[in-house]
Write an enzyme that holds these catalytic residues in place. Structure first.
Site, PDB file in Angstrom:
ATOM      1  N   SER A   1     -14.550  -3.836 -18.806  1.00 23.96           N
ATOM      2  CA  SER A   1     -13.293  -3.599 -19.536  1.00 23.96           C
ATOM      3  C   SER A   1     -12.212  -4.416 -18.842  1.00 23.96           C
ATOM      4  O   SER A   1     -12.404  -4.876 -17.713  1.00 23.96           O
ATOM      5  CB  SER A   1     -12.946  -2.117 -19.444  1.00 23.96           C
ATOM      6  OG  SER A   1     -11.627  -1.867 -19.876  1.00 23.96           O
TER       7      SER A   1
ATOM      8  N   TYR B   1     -12.424   5.951 -14.977  1.00 22.99           N
ATOM      9  CA  TYR B   1     -12.843   4.836 -15.845  1.00 22.99           C
ATOM     10  C   TYR B   1     -12.668   3.514 -15.104  1.00 22.99           C
ATOM     11  O   TYR B   1     -13.553   2.651 -15.137  1.00 22.99           O
ATOM     12  CB  TYR B   1     -12.004   4.877 -17.134  1.00 22.99           C
ATOM     13  CG  TYR B   1     -12.451   3.937 -18.228  1.00 22.99           C
ATOM     14  CD1 TYR B   1     -13.528   4.246 -19.062  1.00 22.99           C
ATOM     15  CD2 TYR B   1     -11.777   2.744 -18.455  1.00 22.99           C
ATOM     16  CE1 TYR B   1     -13.917   3.381 -20.085  1.00 22.99           C
ATOM     17  CE2 TYR B   1     -12.155   1.876 -19.477  1.00 22.99           C
ATOM     18  CZ  TYR B   1     -13.228   2.199 -20.283  1.00 22.99           C
ATOM     19  OH  TYR B   1     -13.604   1.340 -21.303  1.00 22.99           O
TER      20      TYR B   1
END
Ligand code: NAP
Length: 272
Positions: free
Chosen positions: A142, A155
């Site tokens: 990401s 995350y």
């Protein structure tokens, strides 16, 4: 003939978003698909779309955080198709909360799916990819694997870890002269269900978080899939998706660790 014709490609988290778009695009380009997800309904919808695109497909319910199941799955896919050429370790979940608010269980869950799911998928399929003589591992990190933001520590940790693991693997494959290419993908905001399906600590407004994400997620999953496949064709080490990813990557590289103060000010102002 395309780069993907008759290649066997595995896509985890194929029941929605980027995984679904990748599966359909790969089928259009002549790949044979092994798709899996925890969401059986979404997976069945993807299977129908892949078939409509003319693709041969095997569909399995699989939780990538269950390592033993991932190992069995990999062998079963290799037996079924006779080879495996590409693995897209894409399945992922979102979670929002400050470190002070999160339980260990919350953090473990994110790491189990977003990091260990990728590690299990990689390790389970690696022998089959090597045996194919023409393998490629594509791990989805990401932009949050490039810089950190408040409320995303778990995350961020998982996605930074995916990046480190994947970059080391690419170097190892080259050093050992293995016939396996390795690509790490860093999407910016992609218009999928990830935030709406995501969880958060108690007291955070789920709809507000999902609505803010929807405003920021400018790239369609179909566009994301095309960018990823272009990166695969070119054997890119790193694939950035979306103008936001390009800008933020530059921003972090130019500002160094000072980006943290700037992000903190932005977060304070935006209330996110
Ligand atoms: P998505 O639309 O929510 O799709 C992810 C799929 O993975 C869902 O079908 C989900 O099922 C499934 N999944 C969740 N946990 C799983 C597990 N343990 N085992 C197998 N499948 C599981 O999300 P997406 O946006 O396409 O995300 C795909 C990947 O891109 C993720 O790794 C995500 O972190 C990454 N990414 C996305 C963005 C973005 O802006 N969308 C940005 C950067 C990176 P459920 O719906 O049942 O959970």
């Amino acid at each position: 003939m395309t780069h993907f014709t008759d290649k066997v490609a595995v896509v985890t988290g194929a029941g929605s978003g980027i995984g679904r778009a990748l599966s359909v695009e790969l089928a259009r380009r002549g790949a044979k698909l092994a798709i899996c997800d925890v969401d059986t309904t979404g997976l069945a919808e993807t299977e129908a779309l892949v078939k409509a695109a003319g693709g041969e497909v095997r569909s399995d319910t699989l939780d990538v955080s269950q390592r033993e199941l991932v190992l069995t799955y990999a062998d079963s896919i290799a037996d079924h198709f006779g080879k495996v050429n590409m693995v897209f370790n894409n399945a992922g979940i979102a979670f929002t909360g400050d470190v002070e608010e999160m339980s260990f269980k919350d953090i473990d869950r994110v790491m189990d799916v977003d990091f260990w799911g990728v590690v299990s998928g990689t390790k389970a399929f690696l022998p089959h990819l090597i045996a194919s003589g023409d393998g490629h591992i594509i791990n989805i990190s990401s932009i949050f694997g490039l810089f950190s933001v408040p409320t995303q520590s778990a995350y961020n940790a998982a996605k930074f870890a995916v990046r480190g693991f994947t970059e080391a693997l690419r170097q190892e494959m080259k050093l050992a002269k293995r016939p396996v290419k390795v690509t790490c993908v860093h999407p910016g905001g992609i218009a999928t269900n990830i935030a709406r399906n995501g969880e958060q600590v108690e007291g955070r407004d789920h709809d507000k978080l999902a609505n803010s994400f929807d405003k920021m997620a400018r790239t369609s999953p179909e566009k994301a899939a095309k960018v990823i496949l272009k990166g695969v064709e070119k054997n890119k080490a790193r694939v950035l998706i979306g103008a936001d990813a390009w800008v933020l990557d530059k921003f972090v590289r130019v500002t160094g660790s000072k980006y943290q103060g700037l992000v903190t000010s932005f977060s304070k102002r935006s209330g996110l």
